[in-house]
Design a protein around this motif. Structure first.
Motif, PDB file in Angstrom:
ATOM      1  N   ILE A 189     -11.455  -2.682   0.512  1.00  0.00           N
ATOM      2  CA  ILE A 189     -10.503  -3.546   0.351  1.00  0.00           C
ATOM      3  C   ILE A 189     -10.536  -4.635  -0.792  1.00  0.00           C
ATOM      4  O   ILE A 189     -11.605  -5.112  -1.015  1.00  0.00           O
ATOM      5  CB  ILE A 189     -10.208  -4.416   1.644  1.00  0.00           C
ATOM      6  N   LEU A 190      -9.455  -4.523  -1.805  1.00  0.00           N
ATOM      7  CA  LEU A 190      -9.568  -5.439  -2.978  1.00  0.00           C
ATOM      8  C   LEU A 190      -9.272  -6.792  -2.835  1.00  0.00           C
ATOM      9  O   LEU A 190      -8.686  -7.160  -1.754  1.00  0.00           O
ATOM     10  CB  LEU A 190      -8.581  -5.101  -3.818  1.00  0.00           C
ATOM     11  N   LYS A 191     -10.039  -7.728  -3.458  1.00  0.00           N
ATOM     12  CA  LYS A 191      -9.689  -8.926  -3.555  1.00  0.00           C
ATOM     13  C   LYS A 191      -8.334  -9.375  -3.918  1.00  0.00           C
ATOM     14  O   LYS A 191      -7.700  -8.477  -4.714  1.00  0.00           O
ATOM     15  CB  LYS A 191     -10.457  -9.882  -4.396  1.00  0.00           C
ATOM     16  N   PRO A 192      -7.815 -10.550  -3.706  1.00  0.00           N
ATOM     17  CA  PRO A 192      -6.353 -10.498  -3.973  1.00  0.00           C
ATOM     18  C   PRO A 192      -6.143 -10.924  -5.540  1.00  0.00           C
ATOM     19  O   PRO A 192      -7.118 -11.565  -6.270  1.00  0.00           O
ATOM     20  CB  PRO A 192      -5.994 -11.974  -3.258  1.00  0.00           C
ATOM     21  N   THR A 193      -4.993 -10.254  -6.379  1.00  0.00           N
ATOM     22  CA  THR A 193      -4.869 -10.662  -7.537  1.00  0.00           C
ATOM     23  C   THR A 193      -3.518 -11.056  -7.791  1.00  0.00           C
ATOM     24  O   THR A 193      -3.153 -11.752  -9.031  1.00  0.00           O
ATOM     25  CB  THR A 193      -4.914  -9.091  -8.436  1.00  0.00           C
ATOM     26  N   GLY A 194      -2.649 -11.198  -6.751  1.00  0.00           N
ATOM     27  CA  GLY A 194      -1.202 -11.737  -7.247  1.00  0.00           C
ATOM     28  C   GLY A 194      -0.455 -10.713  -7.891  1.00  0.00           C
ATOM     29  O   GLY A 194       0.383 -10.992  -8.630  1.00  0.00           O
ATOM     30  N   THR A 195      -0.970  -9.266  -7.931  1.00  0.00           N
ATOM     31  CA  THR A 195      -0.077  -8.455  -8.604  1.00  0.00           C
ATOM     32  C   THR A 195       0.159  -7.259  -7.531  1.00  0.00           C
ATOM     33  O   THR A 195      -0.174  -7.378  -6.547  1.00  0.00           O
ATOM     34  CB  THR A 195      -0.850  -7.949  -9.613  1.00  0.00           C
ATOM     35  N   PRO A 196       1.185  -6.040  -8.352  1.00  0.00           N
ATOM     36  CA  PRO A 196       1.298  -5.235  -7.292  1.00  0.00           C
ATOM     37  C   PRO A 196       0.286  -4.495  -6.865  1.00  0.00           C
ATOM     38  O   PRO A 196       0.280  -3.759  -5.932  1.00  0.00           O
ATOM     39  CB  PRO A 196       1.950  -4.268  -8.336  1.00  0.00           C
ATOM     40  N   VAL A 197      -0.938  -4.683  -7.377  1.00  0.00           N
ATOM     41  CA  VAL A 197      -2.059  -3.977  -6.780  1.00  0.00           C
ATOM     42  C   VAL A 197      -2.399  -4.361  -5.304  1.00  0.00           C
ATOM     43  O   VAL A 197      -3.098  -3.672  -4.653  1.00  0.00           O
ATOM     44  CB  VAL A 197      -3.505  -4.243  -7.751  1.00  0.00           C
ATOM     45  N   ASP A 198      -1.844  -5.671  -4.904  1.00  0.00           N
ATOM     46  CA  ASP A 198      -2.238  -6.023  -3.808  1.00  0.00           C
ATOM     47  C   ASP A 198      -1.414  -5.340  -2.639  1.00  0.00           C
ATOM     48  O   ASP A 198      -1.822  -5.356  -1.532  1.00  0.00           O
ATOM     49  CB  ASP A 198      -2.064  -7.604  -3.725  1.00  0.00           C
ATOM     50  N   ARG A 199      -0.290  -4.658  -3.055  1.00  0.00           N
ATOM     51  CA  ARG A 199       0.618  -4.106  -2.203  1.00  0.00           C
ATOM     52  C   ARG A 199       0.562  -2.489  -2.451  1.00  0.00           C
ATOM     53  O   ARG A 199       1.477  -1.915  -2.127  1.00  0.00           O
ATOM     54  CB  ARG A 199       2.109  -4.739  -2.617  1.00  0.00           C
ATOM     55  N   SER A 200      -0.714  -2.080  -3.065  1.00  0.00           N
ATOM     56  CA  SER A 200      -0.870  -0.765  -3.100  1.00  0.00           C
ATOM     57  C   SER A 200      -1.855   0.073  -2.464  1.00  0.00           C
ATOM     58  O   SER A 200      -3.038  -0.818  -1.973  1.00  0.00           O
ATOM     59  CB  SER A 200      -1.221  -0.445  -4.559  1.00  0.00           C
ATOM     60  N   VAL A 201      -2.006   1.255  -1.914  1.00  0.00           N
ATOM     61  CA  VAL A 201      -2.924   2.077  -1.292  1.00  0.00           C
ATOM     62  C   VAL A 201      -3.432   2.972  -2.604  1.00  0.00           C
ATOM     63  O   VAL A 201      -2.599   3.736  -3.014  1.00  0.00           O
ATOM     64  CB  VAL A 201      -2.517   2.829  -0.284  1.00  0.00           C
ATOM     65  N   HIS A 202      -4.736   2.945  -2.889  1.00  0.00           N
ATOM     66  CA  HIS A 202      -5.276   3.675  -4.024  1.00  0.00           C
ATOM     67  C   HIS A 202      -6.053   4.707  -3.218  1.00  0.00           C
ATOM     68  O   HIS A 202      -7.141   4.672  -2.482  1.00  0.00           O
ATOM     69  CB  HIS A 202      -6.288   2.884  -4.684  1.00  0.00           C
TER      70      HIS A 202
END
Length: 422
Positions: A189-202
């Motif tokens: 789980i990634l740390k929050p970034t405030g970017t679309p990365v937060d809403r992505s599954v990698h």
């Protein structure tokens, strides 16, 4: 001056009903103006902070804004794909320091799935050069591992080891097009970034290929379900195509030359864009709408200021006795003039201050939601130069507007004396 101020304040309190309505009108107009301006600046800041350190983005020929939106902001869809051979040619160029492929098109419960390599977590930068960081777990190591953004984990209440199933295509539901025969598990789980990365599954590029075994015709082949996972793992899972490529150059000074060579490549039609340049193009498209919103907001402030003028003018007849008494007790015409101008200024100042406090209270409540969901930063917690300028401008405009009824009241007080003509 303090006596005049006290008198103006007492006069406003004596007419508190109409004064409060006027203050409310000014406050709402100022809040609307600041809300539009801060949202506009916040949206730009949020977009500009989404990606940094990437010199070029390469995709199939399409509009530069469209390529930027679907590759970075996960908005819209690609019109075509880039071959794996083209990706390899770009990655092997001597002027390219690194190239990270992206494969888009699948989703999980409405969140975009990004197929990529582990290098993505090293190379992707945001907010002026910040790197992605793992809050829990680790980057995907197994074929069916997934690294999720902070917003995905929070909204879906996922933890390390939680199973998840990807859906073919985009949407909040699978509609029978799910990859339920190839389940994944959350490995990080990634740390929050405030970017679309937060809403992505990698997931890995190989995983994207694996879950599409049996989808060669564009629809799911039931026979593919009978293929054991061990056999899937033994296949050559090198992708045939990718959606876009993030490119970092050895020397930023070669960016124009590299872009031109990629765009004029004859082996396969490609488009290379500079993220910052495409963002400016996007702002150019939205500039007319932004100016229209600001114009509407400015007119709303003007309406709020007119309400001050209307309120004072409509009360002049009722206050003729008050003006005459003030004249009888030694007040000069300039005192009458100053009193009404000061009243208008106080109403403008209080209304503007209340509007500023209102918009900060509203933004304090919605900022975390907007930051997490849309990557929109709404600025600092305290008033800045914009708020001070608006406060000063509204107060000054109210003082100027107040001069109109003040001049009329001054002339009436001179003519009336102690005799009130009703």
């Amino acid at each position: 001056m303090s006596g005049l101020f006290s008198l103006a304040w007492a006069s406003l309190l004596n007419r508190k009903g109409s004064v409060l309505l006027t203050i409310l009108a000014v406050a709402l107009s100022v809040a609307l103006f600041l809300g539009v301006e801060k949202a506009r600046n916040g949206a730009r800041e949020g977009f500009e902070n989404t990606i940094s350190g990437t010199h070029l983005i390469v995709g199939a020929p399409t509009g530069s804004v469209n390529l930027l939106l679907y590759s970075v902001f996960r908005m819209g869809n690609a019109t075509a794909e880039v071959s794996w051979a083209a990706y390899r040619r770009i990655a092997e160029r001597p002027d390219v320091a690194w190239a990270v492929p992206l494969s888009l098109g699948d989703s999980h419960r409405g969140y975009r799935v990004v197929g990529t390599s582990t290098e993505y977590f090293e190379r992707y930068k945001y907010a002026g050069g910040q790197s992605l960081e793992i809050a829990e777990g680790e980057i995907f190591d197994d074929l069916f591992d997934a690294v999720i953004g902070a917003e995905v984990a929070r909204q879906l209440n996922y933890t390390i080891g939680t199973p998840l199933i990807l859906a073919h295509g985009l949407g909040t539901a699978d509609f029978g097009a799910g990859h339920d025969n190839r389940p994944f598990r959350v490995s990080g789980i990634l740390k929050p970034t405030g970017t679309p990365v937060d809403r992505s599954v990698h997931v890995s590029l190989e995983a994207i290929t694996a879950i599409h075994v049996g989808w060669e015709s564009g629809a799911r082949n039931p026979l593919a379900d009978s293929i054991p996972e061990e056999m899937i793992r033994s296949f050559d899972l090198t992708p045939r195509t990718v959606t876009a490529i993030l490119v970092g150059l050895e020397r930023p000074g070669t960016i124009l030359t590299t872009r031109r060579e990629i765009n004029t490549n004859r082996q396969e039609p490609l488009m290379a864009i500079i993220p910052g340049e495409s963002l400016r193009e996007l702002w150019g498209v939205t500039a007319i709408a932004e100016r229209a919103l600001l114009a509407v907001s400015a007119f709303v402030i003007a309406v709020g200021l007119v309400s001050i003028l209307t309120s004072i003018l409509t009360s002049l007849n009722e206050r003729r006795r008050e003006m005459s008494i003030l004249r009888a007790t030694g007040a000069r015409p300039r005192h009458i003039f100053s009193l009404l101008v000061l009243e208008a200024g106080l109403v403008g100042f209080i209304g503007a201050a209340l509007g500023i406090l209102t918009i900060f209270a509203v933004f304090a409540a919605v900022a975390p939601v907007l930051q997490a969901r849309f990557g929109v930063a709404l600025g600092s917690a305290g008033p800045g130069m914009l708020e001070l300028q608006v406060l000063g401008a509204v107060t000054a405009a109210a003082l100027v507007i107040g001069a109109v009824p003040a001049f009329a009241a001054m002339r009436r007080s001179l003519a009336d004396g102690l005799s009130i003509r009703l």
